[in-house]
Design a protein around this motif. Structure first.
Motif, PDB file in Angstrom:
ATOM      1  N   GLN A 124       9.275  18.575 -11.093  1.00 32.94           N
ATOM      2  CA  GLN A 124      10.578  18.959 -10.388  1.00 32.94           C
ATOM      3  C   GLN A 124      10.873  18.068  -9.534  1.00 32.94           C
ATOM      4  OE1 GLN A 124      11.016  23.024  -9.392  1.00 32.94           O
ATOM      5  NE2 GLN A 124      13.165  22.979  -9.546  1.00 32.94           N
ATOM      6  N   THR A 162       8.329  26.856 -13.850  1.00 34.40           N
ATOM      7  CA  THR A 162       7.182  26.026 -12.810  1.00 34.40           C
ATOM      8  C   THR A 162       5.694  26.469 -13.470  1.00 34.40           C
ATOM      9  OG1 THR A 162       8.673  26.395 -11.121  1.00 34.40           O
ATOM     10  CG2 THR A 162       6.283  25.929 -10.608  1.00 34.40           C
ATOM     11  N   ASP A 211      16.557  19.968 -11.480  1.00 33.79           N
ATOM     12  CA  ASP A 211      15.758  20.851 -12.270  1.00 33.79           C
ATOM     13  C   ASP A 211      14.497  20.309 -12.671  1.00 33.79           C
ATOM     14  OD1 ASP A 211      17.753  22.932 -11.988  1.00 33.79           O
ATOM     15  OD2 ASP A 211      18.893  22.278 -13.938  1.00 33.79           O
ATOM     16  N   VAL A 212      13.674  21.084 -13.335  1.00 33.76           N
ATOM     17  CA  VAL A 212      12.482  20.657 -13.944  1.00 33.76           C
ATOM     18  C   VAL A 212      12.884  19.322 -14.963  1.00 33.76           C
ATOM     19  CG1 VAL A 212      10.226  21.155 -15.372  1.00 33.76           C
ATOM     20  CG2 VAL A 212      10.881  22.571 -13.452  1.00 33.76           C
TER      21      VAL A 212
END
Length: 323
Positions: free
Chosen positions: A88, A270, A93-94
Motif C-alpha cells: 500500500q 491489509t 489504496d493497496v
C-alpha cells in the motif's frame, strides 16, 4: 363469327396472367424481408453463441491451469513457511497482494543431528528417498546445490526468513547447503553445510527438508486491471516485499505473467483483512496457522472476468507436510 368469338376469351385470359400486380410484388418483398430477417437473426445468434462459448471455454481453461498450478505449488511448500503481505503506497489504496513460500526440493529423515549443548556438526545423513517435487525421479537432484537450504522443524515463518548472517550462524533452523553426496553407507545421502551448526530443536518425526529460494505469487493492479505474477530468484528476505518493482529492480527477481483479467478487489485489504479487521472476502491469499489437530490451511480466491463472464475459484488447501 363463331371462330372470332371463341378466340377473344383466350386472348383475354392470356393477358391477365402475363405479369404480377403491385400488391403481389409488395407481398413477396415483405415475405422475403421477414424470411431474410429471420435467417440473419438465426445466423447472428448462432455466431454469437459460438463466440461466447469459445471465450467462456478459453477463460475456463486458462483459469483452471493457473489455479491448478498454484494449488500444486502450495501443496509442496515448506510447512509453516507461507506468509502473505499487501503493498500500500503512502496515501494510496493497496495495489498488490502477495503470497510467499519456500518450495521443497527434497525431504527425508535424518539419523542424528546436534541440538542445544551438543557439539555443532557440518553434515547429516538420511535415506535417499523420492524427490518431493518429482516422483518420477528418485533421490535428490543435485542441481544448484549452493541455492539450497536444510530446514529442520520450522514452526513459524520468522524461523526460516532470516538474514544471510543467520544462514551461516552456528544455530537456528535453516542453514545453507554446501554439498550433497552419497554416503559411505549404502542407500544414504550425506548433506554437508557451509558452516558448523547446532539446530534449535529436533523434529518430532526426525524429518528434514531441503528447500530452494522462496517464490512469490502476486496479484497486482496494472492499468485498471489485475494480473497474477510469479516472482523467483530474489533470495531470502527477512521482511516480505509485496512490491514487484522493488523485487525486480532492487533484488533482481525474475517475473512471469501467470494470468490476466482478474477482478479481485484488493484496494482495502491489509494482509488478508479489511482495515477494520473484518475478514475480507476478495483477498486472493489467506493463511490459517496450524493447530494441534491439523496442519495449516491456505485459502486462495481468484476471480476471472471476460465480457461480463465471471469465473470464481475458491480453494481451501490443507498442507500435506508437517514439520
Amino acid at each position: 363469327m363463331n371462330e372470332l368469338n371463341n378466340a377473344r376469351p383466350q386472348a383475354y385470359i392470356s393477358k391477365r396472367h402475363s405479369g404480377f400486380t403491385l400488391v403481389e410484388m409488395v407481398a413477396v418483398i415483405v415475405i422475403l424481408g421477414i424470411v431474410s430477417l429471420g435467417v440473419t437473426n438465426f445466423i447472428g445468434n448462432s455466431t454469437q453463441m459460438y463466440v461466447d462459448t469459445a471465450e467462456r471455454d478459453d477463460i475456463l481453461s486458462r483459469s483452471r491451469y493457473t489455479v491448478e498450478r498454484l494449488n500444486r505449488a502450495i501443496r509442496y511448500a515448506l510447512p509453516n513457511s507461507i506468509r502473505v503481505a499487501a503493498n500500500q503506497p503512502p496515501g494510496q489504496d493497496v495495489n498488490a497482494h502477495c503470497m510467499e513460500y519456500f518450495p521443497i526440493e527434497w525431504s527425508t529423515f535424518y539419523l542424528s543431528i546436534a541440538t542445544g549443548a551438543d557439539d555443532p556438526i557440518t553434515t547429516i545423513e538420511g535415506p535417499d528417498m523420492v524427490s518431493a517435487l518429482n516422483s518420477a525421479n528418485s533421490g535428490y537432484d543435485d542441481t544448484d546445490e549452493q541455492d539450497h537450504y536444510v530446514v529442520i522443524y520450522p514452526t513459524d515463518p520468522d524461523q526460516v526468513y532470516v538474514s544471510e548472517a543467520e544462514l551461516t550462524d552456528d544455530d537456528g533452523r535453516i542453514v545453507r547447503v554446501q554439498d550433497v553426496r552419497d554416503s559411505s553407507r549404502d542407500g544414504l545421502k550425506e548433506v554437508e553445510f557451509q558452516d558448523e551448526i547446532s539446530f534449535d530443536e529436533e523434529s518430532t518425526v526426525e524429518r528434514f527438508y531441503i528447500v530452494s529460494d522462496p517464490i512469490s505469487y502476486c496479484l497486482v493492479l496494472e492499468s485498471g486491471s489485475y494480473n497474477l505474477y510469479m516472482l523467483t530468484d530474489y533470495g531470502i528476505l527477512e521482511d516480505q516485499v509485496a512490491d514487484i518493482d522493488v523485487l525486480e529492480i532492487t533484488h533482481g527477481a525474475s517475473k512471469v505473467l501467470m494470468a490476466e483479467d482478474l477482478t479481485n478487489d484488493i484496494s482495502e485489504i491489509t494482509n488478508g483483512q479489511l482495515n477494520n479487521n473484518r475478514p475480507f472476502d476478495e483477498a486472493p491469499f489467506r493463511v490459517e496457522d496450524s493447530r494441534l489437530q491439523r496442519n495449516s490451511i491456505v485459502h486462495t480466491l481468484l476471480m476471472f472476468e471476460r465480457n461480463d463472464e465471471v469465473v470464481v475459484f475458491n480453494n481451501e488447501i490443507h498442507m500435506q507436510n508437517s514439520p
